[in-house]
Design an enzyme around this catalytic site. Structure first.
Site, PDB file in Angstrom:
ATOM      1  N   GLU A   1      15.376  -5.542 -35.161  1.00  0.00           N
ATOM      2  CA  GLU A   1      14.415  -4.794 -34.116  1.00  0.00           C
ATOM      3  C   GLU A   1      13.464  -5.776 -33.565  1.00  0.00           C
ATOM      4  O   GLU A   1      12.794  -5.800 -32.415  1.00  0.00           O
ATOM      5  CB  GLU A   1      14.255  -3.661 -34.704  1.00  0.00           C
TER       6      GLU A   1
ATOM      7  N   THR B   1       3.384  -2.820 -39.065  1.00  0.00           N
ATOM      8  CA  THR B   1       1.934  -3.327 -38.597  1.00  0.00           C
ATOM      9  C   THR B   1       2.034  -4.859 -39.145  1.00  0.00           C
ATOM     10  O   THR B   1       2.318  -5.188 -40.011  1.00  0.00           O
ATOM     11  CB  THR B   1       0.904  -2.544 -39.188  1.00  0.00           C
ATOM     12  N   ASN B   2       1.342  -5.673 -38.388  1.00  0.00           N
ATOM     13  CA  ASN B   2       1.379  -7.031 -38.475  1.00  0.00           C
ATOM     14  C   ASN B   2       0.647  -7.581 -39.830  1.00  0.00           C
ATOM     15  O   ASN B   2       1.120  -8.461 -40.469  1.00  0.00           O
ATOM     16  CB  ASN B   2       0.726  -7.768 -37.432  1.00  0.00           C
ATOM     17  N   GLU B   3      -0.091  -7.003 -40.385  1.00  0.00           N
ATOM     18  CA  GLU B   3      -0.603  -6.962 -41.866  1.00  0.00           C
ATOM     19  C   GLU B   3       0.410  -6.848 -42.821  1.00  0.00           C
ATOM     20  O   GLU B   3       0.593  -7.855 -43.545  1.00  0.00           O
ATOM     21  CB  GLU B   3      -1.952  -6.052 -42.207  1.00  0.00           C
TER      22      GLU B   3
HETATM   23  C1  LIG Z   1       4.875   3.716 -28.580  1.00  0.00           C
HETATM   24  C2  LIG Z   1       5.160   3.996 -29.944  1.00  0.00           C
HETATM   25  C3  LIG Z   1       6.571   4.066 -30.212  1.00  0.00           C
HETATM   26  C4  LIG Z   1       7.004   4.092 -31.435  1.00  0.00           C
HETATM   27  N1  LIG Z   1       8.294   4.117 -31.631  1.00  0.00           N
HETATM   28  C5  LIG Z   1       8.556   4.475 -33.196  1.00  0.00           C
HETATM   29  C6  LIG Z   1      10.063   4.586 -33.232  1.00  0.00           C
HETATM   30  O1  LIG Z   1      10.965   4.614 -32.326  1.00  0.00           O
HETATM   31  N2  LIG Z   1      10.682   4.631 -34.754  1.00  0.00           N
HETATM   32  C7  LIG Z   1       9.719   4.730 -35.767  1.00  0.00           C
HETATM   33  O2  LIG Z   1       9.895   4.946 -36.688  1.00  0.00           O
HETATM   34  N3  LIG Z   1       8.232   4.646 -35.389  1.00  0.00           N
HETATM   35  C8  LIG Z   1       8.046   4.522 -34.198  1.00  0.00           C
HETATM   36  N4  LIG Z   1       6.699   4.382 -34.156  1.00  0.00           N
HETATM   37  C9  LIG Z   1       5.602   4.400 -35.058  1.00  0.00           C
HETATM   38  C10 LIG Z   1       5.196   3.222 -35.559  1.00  0.00           C
HETATM   39  O3  LIG Z   1       6.100   2.495 -36.297  1.00  0.00           O
HETATM   40  C11 LIG Z   1       3.711   3.351 -36.496  1.00  0.00           C
HETATM   41  O4  LIG Z   1       2.755   3.608 -35.584  1.00  0.00           O
HETATM   42  C12 LIG Z   1       3.554   2.088 -37.195  1.00  0.00           C
HETATM   43  O5  LIG Z   1       4.435   1.869 -38.113  1.00  0.00           O
HETATM   44  C13 LIG Z   1       2.177   2.141 -37.924  1.00  0.00           C
HETATM   45  O6  LIG Z   1       1.874   3.293 -38.645  1.00  0.00           O
HETATM   46  P1  LIG Z   1       0.745   4.182 -38.457  1.00  0.00           P
HETATM   47  O7  LIG Z   1       0.696   4.579 -37.020  1.00  0.00           O
HETATM   48  O8  LIG Z   1       0.700   5.542 -39.424  1.00  0.00           O
HETATM   49  O9  LIG Z   1      -0.737   3.409 -38.861  1.00  0.00           O
HETATM   50  P2  LIG Z   1      -1.379   3.158 -40.222  1.00  0.00           P
HETATM   51  O10 LIG Z   1      -0.155   2.924 -41.160  1.00  0.00           O
HETATM   52  O11 LIG Z   1      -2.099   4.020 -40.524  1.00  0.00           O
HETATM   53  O12 LIG Z   1      -1.702   1.716 -39.993  1.00  0.00           O
HETATM   54  C14 LIG Z   1      -3.012   1.531 -39.217  1.00  0.00           C
HETATM   55  C15 LIG Z   1      -3.517   0.291 -39.400  1.00  0.00           C
HETATM   56  O13 LIG Z   1      -4.177   0.080 -40.765  1.00  0.00           O
HETATM   57  C16 LIG Z   1      -3.993  -1.203 -41.210  1.00  0.00           C
HETATM   58  N5  LIG Z   1      -2.949  -1.235 -42.314  1.00  0.00           N
HETATM   59  C17 LIG Z   1      -2.076  -0.289 -42.505  1.00  0.00           C
HETATM   60  N6  LIG Z   1      -1.036  -0.782 -43.789  1.00  0.00           N
HETATM   61  C18 LIG Z   1      -1.742  -1.792 -44.209  1.00  0.00           C
HETATM   62  C19 LIG Z   1      -1.332  -2.709 -45.045  1.00  0.00           C
HETATM   63  N7  LIG Z   1      -0.511  -2.400 -46.038  1.00  0.00           N
HETATM   64  N8  LIG Z   1      -2.334  -3.892 -45.407  1.00  0.00           N
HETATM   65  C20 LIG Z   1      -3.313  -3.960 -44.448  1.00  0.00           C
HETATM   66  N9  LIG Z   1      -3.528  -3.389 -43.421  1.00  0.00           N
HETATM   67  C21 LIG Z   1      -2.883  -2.183 -43.153  1.00  0.00           C
HETATM   68  C22 LIG Z   1      -3.214  -2.116 -40.236  1.00  0.00           C
HETATM   69  O14 LIG Z   1      -4.460  -2.683 -39.444  1.00  0.00           O
HETATM   70  C23 LIG Z   1      -2.850  -0.934 -39.469  1.00  0.00           C
HETATM   71  O15 LIG Z   1      -2.525  -1.154 -37.756  1.00  0.00           O
HETATM   72  C24 LIG Z   1       6.049   3.918 -32.643  1.00  0.00           C
HETATM   73  C25 LIG Z   1       4.839   4.108 -32.467  1.00  0.00           C
HETATM   74  C26 LIG Z   1       4.303   3.998 -31.014  1.00  0.00           C
HETATM   75  C27 LIG Z   1       2.775   3.891 -30.806  1.00  0.00           C
END
Ligand SMILES: Cc1cc2nc3c(=O)[nH]c(=O)nc-3n(C[C@H](O)[C@H](O)[C@H](O)COP(=O)(O)OP(=O)(O)OC[C@H]3O[C@@H](n4cnc5c(N)ncnc54)[C@H](O)[C@@H]3O)c2cc1C
Lengths: 173, 356
Positions: free
Chosen positions: A24, A152-154
């Site tokens: 993916e 997330t890229n981190e």
């Molecule tokens: C348009 C769109 C489509 C999507 N489609 C899908 C899909 O089809 N299937 C699916 O399963 N998901 C989907 N997603 C969800 C996506 O996978 C999540 O948004 C993503 O994994 C990040 O999780 P979060 O939004 O909870 O952010 P969080 O986990 O809260 O992260 C926020 C920020 O915190 C920081 N952070 C988080 N964890 C760490 C770490 N371990 N170390 C350092 N920094 C960190 C990073 O800067 C990160 O960007 C979609 C999201 C969008 C916006």
């Protein structure tokens, strides 16, 4: 569910889902659309208007050079990974790496393309006089999602560091 | 497209790496650096005997055969070991003689003890001028010029540039030794009506320049790879107040970026090596590769030195040699910005060459 919330082994579902995630990440960074927009920007800068071409300006040449170099690299890296999938050798570190490379590349090349298009670049799709049918405006707004969506890229960098380089594993809270 | 190395390529890499590594220990390199001429003559003889210095030269002319792709794989190993040998200038100078059909000279320099120096510079640092078949003027920073057998040099002739072979040992050639930032020998040459053999015109000069650039990208790829290896090992062991430095996310994320940079550079460098093995001209991608080689060398070595702390600057620890080697390669032949300008000029003049 319980059985202590099994993740590894039993019928091997975890390996299936993680290898799916690797694929993916490559698919998300497919450079096809960027190549297409690049070819249109290339045509655009070669068009003569009022006797002048954008591509004759030094800064436009520099932008186009950086765009080409970055996209060429991404194209090669994606092909390399597709080849890795065909060989059955694609690693999680490589798949994570391509997601970061792709995201950073898109972020910078779309910006540089917008610069080349000038003040018309920010016109939304449907506006009269919008260049490239407003494609770039849509694309640049989409790219930031890929910094975190699909993992997330981190976390991607953590995977590269631990699985690609072999740095010590750390449990992140 | 096949991205893997063939069995023979892998064996060649292993052979070259083990020879280069055996000789290029920090102690031995330090001795050579203190001697005033950072060239390992013993290693040079060993490489010659193993046929490593004539890869890319056809067997019928006394070379090892193989092609430019293989020559660049060997250069990657030279980068990984920061070896003190003129593999790049000598190898590509020989290939240029072959290309120019200067076969008598080619055979002579294949068997000669020393090495060939080469420069492709046509900027203000090269004031060489041809008049009635002889060269006059000064050119600076010619890699491996001191104690070389001969130099390949561009000189102005009429309205354009030609490429010449200039024997080093003649009264009308004066060499002042210069030292590169990586401590490699370079030379400022002053020619006063020096005898020279014209090898070709600006076409051949471009041919040489593209190969010197591609070769320096291969070396850079090796330098970067090894610097990351050293750094990974260091931050995996080294502790700050009882915590392994490599577990800090600020450190590991930076190293992850270095890994990605290195992956990209190896791909681009091998890509242009295979292009130039198959065709004469690949100017757009060669310039793109050089942009990347300069940027990646700059970024990765800054990261590697940074996460080492003071040790990254300690002359008793190997990393600093990689830092100066990366800077040498970054600026070799052309810089990232100049390469970008050259690529931009291609984009303006020949957009068909930059289709994706
Ligand atoms: C348009 C769109 C489509 C999507 N489609 C899908 C899909 O089809 N299937 C699916 O399963 N998901 C989907 N997603 C969800 C996506 O996978 C999540 O948004 C993503 O994994 C990040 O999780 P979060 O939004 O909870 O952010 P969080 O986990 O809260 O992260 C926020 C920020 O915190 C920081 N952070 C988080 N964890 C760490 C770490 N371990 N170390 C350092 N920094 C960190 C990073 O800067 C990160 O960007 C979609 C999201 C969008 C916006």
């Amino acid at each position: 569910m319980p059985a202590r919330n099994l993740i590894g082994l039993e019928n091997g579902g975890w390996a299936v889902i993680t290898s799916q995630l690797n694929r993916e990440r490559l698919a998300l960074m497919n450079p096809g659309i960027a190549n297409l927009v690049y070819s249109k920007v290339l045509e655009h800068v070669h068009e003569t208007r009022d006797g002048a071409r954008l591509v004759d300006q030094p800064w436009v040449q520099m932008n186009m050079a950086r765009i080409y170099a970055a996209l060429k690299t991404l194209n090669l890296a994606c092909r390399r990974q597709a080849w890795g999938i065909a060989q059955g050798t694609l690693t999680a570190a490589e798949a994570s790496a391509i997601k970061i490379l792709g995201y950073e590349t898109f972020l910078s090349v779309f910006r540089q393309m917008l610069e080349v298009l000038g003040p018309d670049a920010t016109l939304r799709r449907g506006s009269p006089g919008v260049p490239l049918e407003g494609m770039l405006d849509v694309l640049y707004r989409t790219v930031p999602v890929y910094g975190f969506a699909g993992g997330t890229n981190e976390v991607m960098r953590d995977m590269v560091a631990q699985m690609g380089l072999g740095l010590p594993r750390v449990k992140r809270a | 497209m096949d991205f893997g190395l063939q069995e023979t390529e892998r064996e060649l890499c292993d052979l070259a790496e083990s020879m280069l590594r055996d000789f290029s220990t920090p102690e031995r390199l330090l001795k050579l650096e203190e001697s005033g001429l950072r060239v390992d003559r013993e290693l040079w003889v060993a490489l010659k005997e193993a046929g490593i210095t004539t890869i890319g030269i056809d067997a019928e002319h006394g070379g090892t055969g193989l092609g430019f792709g293989e020559a660049c794989l060997v250069l990657e190993q030279a980068g990984r070991t920061v070896a003190a040998v003129p593999l790049l200038t000598h190898g590509i100078a020989l290939q240029t003689l072959q290309r120019a059909g200067a076969l008598e000279e080619l055979r002579r320099f294949i068997v000669a003890e020393g090495w060939l120096a080469a420069s492709a510079r046509t900027d203000r640092g090269n004031g060489l001028q041809e008049a009635s078949g002889r060269l006059t003027g000064t050119v600076s920073a010619v890699p491996y010029a001191p104690e070389s057998e001969a130099f390949l040099l561009p000189a102005r002739a009429g309205g354009g540039w030609n490429l010449y072979l200039v024997p080093a040992r003649q009264p009308s050639v004066r060499i002042e030794g210069q030292l590169g930032t990586d401590q490699s020998p370079m030379g400022q040459l002053t020619l006063e009506g020096a005898q020279a053999l014209k090898l070709g015109d600006a076409m051949l000069l471009g041919w040489l320049r593209q190969r010197l650039i591609a070769g320096s990208c291969a070396i850079q790829s090796g330098v970067v790879e090894e610097a990351i290896k050293l750094t990974t090992a260091y931050v995996s062991e080294h502790e700050a107040f009882g915590v392994k430095v490599g577990t800090f996310q600020a450190v590991s994320q930076r190293m992850a970026d270095a890994y990605i940079d290195s992956m990209a550079l190896q791909l681009m460098s091998r890509h242009v090596a295979s292009l130039l093995a198959a065709q004469n001209d690949a100017v757009a991608d060669v310039m793109a590769a050089k942009m990347l080689a300069g940027d990646v060398g700059h970024r990765v070595l800054a990261s590697c030195q940074h996460v080492h702390g003071g040790v990254g600057h300690d002359r008793g620890y190997p990393l600093w040699r990689y830092a100066v080697a990366a800077k040498q390669n970054e600026l070799a032949v052309t810089s990232s910005s100049e390469a970008a300008a050259a690529l931009g000029a291609v984009i303006a003049a020949q957009p068909a060459l930059v289709a994706l």
